[in-house]
Design a protein around this motif. Structure first.
Motif, PDB file in Angstrom:
ATOM      1  N   GLY A  14      20.065  17.468  11.286  1.00 20.86           N
ATOM      2  CA  GLY A  14      20.173  16.081  10.858  1.00 20.86           C
ATOM      3  C   GLY A  14      19.309  15.077  11.582  1.00 20.86           C
ATOM      4  N   HIS A  15      18.327  15.535  12.331  1.00 22.47           N
ATOM      5  CA  HIS A  15      17.488  14.592  13.058  1.00 22.47           C
ATOM      6  C   HIS A  15      16.280  14.103  12.255  1.00 22.47           C
ATOM      7  CE1 HIS A  15      19.586  15.981  16.814  1.00 22.47           C
ATOM      8  NE2 HIS A  15      19.524  14.685  17.014  1.00 22.47           N
ATOM      9  N   THR A  16      15.952  14.792  11.178  1.00 19.49           N
ATOM     10  CA  THR A  16      14.789  14.395  10.383  1.00 19.49           C
ATOM     11  C   THR A  16      15.098  14.550   8.902  1.00 19.49           C
ATOM     12  OG1 THR A  16      13.864  16.650  10.419  1.00 19.49           O
ATOM     13  CG2 THR A  16      13.133  15.139  12.163  1.00 19.49           C
ATOM     14  N   GLY A  17      14.261  13.920   8.084  1.00 16.49           N
ATOM     15  CA  GLY A  17      14.253  14.149   6.649  1.00 16.49           C
ATOM     16  C   GLY A  17      15.579  13.954   5.960  1.00 16.49           C
ATOM     17  N   ILE A  18      15.929  14.927   5.116  1.00 15.70           N
ATOM     18  CA  ILE A  18      17.140  14.848   4.311  1.00 15.70           C
ATOM     19  C   ILE A  18      18.382  14.759   5.195  1.00 15.70           C
ATOM     20  CG2 ILE A  18      18.567  16.125   2.665  1.00 15.70           C
ATOM     21  CD1 ILE A  18      15.904  17.349   1.602  1.00 15.70           C
ATOM     22  N   GLY A  19      18.432  15.539   6.254  1.00 15.61           N
ATOM     23  CA  GLY A  19      19.593  15.519   7.140  1.00 15.61           C
ATOM     24  C   GLY A  19      19.802  14.156   7.766  1.00 15.61           C
ATOM     25  N   ARG A  20      18.718  13.518   8.175  1.00 10.68           N
ATOM     26  CA  ARG A  20      18.849  12.185   8.777  1.00 10.68           C
ATOM     27  C   ARG A  20      19.323  11.165   7.749  1.00 10.68           C
ATOM     28  NH1 ARG A  20      13.664   9.971  11.696  1.00 10.68           N
ATOM     29  NH2 ARG A  20      12.965   9.691   9.532  1.00 10.68           N
ATOM     30  N   ALA A  21      18.805  11.258   6.515  1.00  8.19           N
ATOM     31  CA  ALA A  21      19.254  10.337   5.464  1.00  8.19           C
ATOM     32  C   ALA A  21      20.740  10.523   5.180  1.00  8.19           C
ATOM     33  CB  ALA A  21      18.441  10.555   4.191  1.00  8.19           C
ATOM     34  N   ASP A 162       9.462  14.000  -0.123  1.00 11.62           N
ATOM     35  CA  ASP A 162       8.517  13.392   0.818  1.00 11.62           C
ATOM     36  C   ASP A 162       9.233  13.187   2.148  1.00 11.62           C
ATOM     37  OD1 ASP A 162       6.504  12.091   2.121  1.00 11.62           O
ATOM     38  OD2 ASP A 162       6.496  10.313   0.832  1.00 11.62           O
ATOM     39  N   SER A 163       9.050  14.122   3.050  1.00 13.83           N
ATOM     40  CA  SER A 163       9.747  14.070   4.339  1.00 13.83           C
ATOM     41  C   SER A 163       8.835  14.575   5.443  1.00 13.83           C
ATOM     42  CB  SER A 163      11.017  14.919   4.285  1.00 13.83           C
ATOM     43  OG  SER A 163      10.679  16.295   4.250  1.00 13.83           O
ATOM     44  N   GLU A 164       9.389  14.645   6.640  1.00 16.71           N
ATOM     45  CA  GLU A 164       8.612  15.112   7.790  1.00 16.71           C
ATOM     46  C   GLU A 164       8.188  16.567   7.677  1.00 16.71           C
ATOM     47  OE1 GLU A 164      11.437  11.966   9.544  1.00 16.71           O
ATOM     48  OE2 GLU A 164      11.429  13.431   7.910  1.00 16.71           O
ATOM     49  N   ALA A 167       4.531  16.656   7.654  1.00 16.56           N
ATOM     50  CA  ALA A 167       3.857  15.805   8.637  1.00 16.56           C
ATOM     51  C   ALA A 167       2.635  16.482   9.240  1.00 16.56           C
ATOM     52  CB  ALA A 167       4.828  15.405   9.742  1.00 16.56           C
ATOM     53  N   GLY A 168       2.601  17.803   9.207  1.00 20.70           N
ATOM     54  CA  GLY A 168       1.465  18.510   9.789  1.00 20.70           C
ATOM     55  C   GLY A 168       0.229  18.501   8.923  1.00 20.70           C
ATOM     56  N   MET A 169       0.336  18.051   7.686  1.00 23.57           N
ATOM     57  CA  MET A 169      -0.815  18.002   6.796  1.00 23.57           C
ATOM     58  C   MET A 169      -1.666  16.771   7.079  1.00 23.57           C
ATOM     59  SD  MET A 169       0.963  18.991   3.130  1.00 23.57           S
ATOM     60  CE  MET A 169      -0.624  18.978   2.251  1.00 23.57           C
ATOM     61  N   ALA A 170      -2.948  16.869   6.768  1.00 21.34           N
ATOM     62  CA  ALA A 170      -3.796  15.681   6.808  1.00 21.34           C
ATOM     63  C   ALA A 170      -3.253  14.673   5.800  1.00 21.34           C
ATOM     64  CB  ALA A 170      -5.234  16.046   6.473  1.00 21.34           C
ATOM     65  N   GLU A 171      -3.285  13.389   6.154  1.00 17.56           N
ATOM     66  CA  GLU A 171      -2.631  12.384   5.329  1.00 17.56           C
ATOM     67  C   GLU A 171      -3.171  12.344   3.913  1.00 17.56           C
ATOM     68  OE1 GLU A 171       0.079   9.161   4.579  1.00 17.56           O
ATOM     69  OE2 GLU A 171      -0.030  10.917   5.874  1.00 17.56           O
ATOM     70  N   ASP A 172      -4.493  12.446   3.743  1.00 15.78           N
ATOM     71  CA  ASP A 172      -5.042  12.391   2.387  1.00 15.78           C
ATOM     72  C   ASP A 172      -4.613  13.613   1.570  1.00 15.78           C
ATOM     73  OD1 ASP A 172      -6.564  14.089   3.949  1.00 15.78           O
ATOM     74  OD2 ASP A 172      -8.489  13.494   3.067  1.00 15.78           O
ATOM     75  N   ALA A 173      -4.548  14.779   2.221  1.00 13.92           N
ATOM     76  CA  ALA A 173      -4.105  15.984   1.521  1.00 13.92           C
ATOM     77  C   ALA A 173      -2.626  15.891   1.161  1.00 13.92           C
ATOM     78  CB  ALA A 173      -4.362  17.217   2.388  1.00 13.92           C
ATOM     79  N   ARG A 174      -1.820  15.340   2.067  1.00 12.50           N
ATOM     80  CA  ARG A 174      -0.393  15.197   1.787  1.00 12.50           C
ATOM     81  C   ARG A 174      -0.159  14.261   0.604  1.00 12.50           C
ATOM     82  NH1 ARG A 174       3.947  11.946   2.866  1.00 12.50           N
ATOM     83  NH2 ARG A 174       2.569  10.339   3.707  1.00 12.50           N
ATOM     84  N   LEU A 175      -0.832  13.122   0.607  1.00 15.50           N
ATOM     85  CA  LEU A 175      -0.659  12.162  -0.482  1.00 15.50           C
ATOM     86  C   LEU A 175      -1.130  12.735  -1.812  1.00 15.50           C
ATOM     87  CD1 LEU A 175      -1.726   8.857   1.318  1.00 15.50           C
ATOM     88  CD2 LEU A 175       0.586   9.587   0.707  1.00 15.50           C
ATOM     89  N   ALA A 176      -2.227  13.480  -1.769  1.00 18.02           N
ATOM     90  CA  ALA A 176      -2.736  14.091  -3.002  1.00 18.02           C
ATOM     91  C   ALA A 176      -1.757  15.121  -3.541  1.00 18.02           C
ATOM     92  CB  ALA A 176      -4.100  14.730  -2.738  1.00 18.02           C
ATOM     93  N   MET A 177      -1.165  15.924  -2.657  1.00 22.23           N
ATOM     94  CA  MET A 177      -0.185  16.920  -3.073  1.00 22.23           C
ATOM     95  C   MET A 177       1.027  16.246  -3.712  1.00 22.23           C
ATOM     96  SD  MET A 177       2.243  19.358  -0.741  1.00 22.23           S
ATOM     97  CE  MET A 177       3.155  17.897  -0.233  1.00 22.23           C
ATOM     98  N   LEU A 178       1.530  15.203  -3.070  1.00 20.17           N
ATOM     99  CA  LEU A 178       2.704  14.504  -3.588  1.00 20.17           C
ATOM    100  C   LEU A 178       2.403  13.855  -4.936  1.00 20.17           C
ATOM    101  CD1 LEU A 178       4.003  12.843  -0.299  1.00 20.17           C
ATOM    102  CD2 LEU A 178       4.969  14.832  -1.465  1.00 20.17           C
ATOM    103  N   GLN A 179       1.198  13.313  -5.083  1.00 19.20           N
ATOM    104  CA  GLN A 179       0.851  12.667  -6.347  1.00 19.20           C
ATOM    105  C   GLN A 179       0.722  13.684  -7.471  1.00 19.20           C
ATOM    106  OE1 GLN A 179       0.713   9.224  -6.838  1.00 19.20           O
ATOM    107  NE2 GLN A 179       0.864  10.038  -8.919  1.00 19.20           N
TER     108      GLN A 179
END
Length: 223
Positions: A14-21, A162-164, A167-179
């Motif tokens: 519960g410290h990150t992502g879905i568990g924290r929410a 969209d969670s931690e 986080a290890g992905m490059a930001e542009d690659a992460r955003l492209a994957m999510l889109q």
């Protein structure tokens, strides 16, 4: 089960992502919310550590396992199976270790909620480790709902969130994957941790629900 000042909910992972929410949502209710993860010193792959953790807490009302693992991707012929085993040790066997011990401390009418993932029922090349882990959890949860009755046992199956975890992905690659994923989903977006938290609350709050798999995947399984 109504929440009172004496209610105790435990979220493993519960410290990150879905568990924290989920922890944030439960903290708006009466009672205490305890969060445990590797970050706080709980190694779910160590049965003795799990025993000590629950022994120190005592009686609880709701137990939720959201801890994930870095499941390797790739096809079987190219896979180092030791990494696949390590992923199973955390998510699958870790879930069962927590369930085995935690069930002894759950009050009558309490709930145990595990976490799978939509790949449990989706045949996607290169994802057999996630598929196997999540499918195994969904199958075992239904058995546990019988074995542990009248305790209630359910599973939440998230889609891409969209969670931690990314986080290890490059930001542009992460955003492209999510889109890309959002463009392919009927709801037109990927999940947020707060979306998924609602599924766990449903499992916790519904006294007539056990042995269920709650899909919150933006329509991935009907695509």
């Amino acid at each position: 089960m109504n929440f009172t000042e004496q209610s105790t909910s435990v979220i493993v992972g519960g410290h990150t992502g879905i568990g924290r929410a989920l922890a944030d949502a439960l903290r708006e209710r009466p009672g205490r919310v305890l969060v445990a993860s590797r970050r706080s010193g709980l190694d779910v792959t160590d049965p003795s550590a799990v025993e000590r953790y629950f022994e120190a807490i005592g009686t609880i009302d709701h137990l939720i396992f959201t801890a994930g693992s870095q499941a390797p991707g790739g096809q079987l012929l190219d896979m180092d199976l030791s990494t696949a085993r390590a992923a199973f040790d955390t998510k699958f066997w870790g879930s069962l270790a927590v369930a085995k011990v935690g069930a002894r401390y759950l009050r009558a009418g309490g709930s145990l909620t595990l976490t799978s993932g939509f790949l449990a029922r989706r045949a996607v090349p290169g994802t057999f480790v996630k598929t196997a882990m999540n499918a195994a959890l969904e199958a075992v949860a239904k058995v546990l709902a019988r074995e542990l009755a009248p305790l209630r046992v359910n599973v939440v199956s998230p889609g891409l969130t969209d969670s931690e975890a990314y986080a290890g992905m490059a930001e542009d690659a992460r955003l492209a994957m999510l889109q890309r994923a959002a463009n392919n989903l009927p709801v037109g977006r990927v999940g947020r941790p707060q979306d998924l938290a609602q599924g766990y609350l449903l499992a916790i709050d519904t006294p007539f629900m056990t042995g269920a798999v709650i899909d919150i995947d933006g329509g991935a399984l009907i695509n």
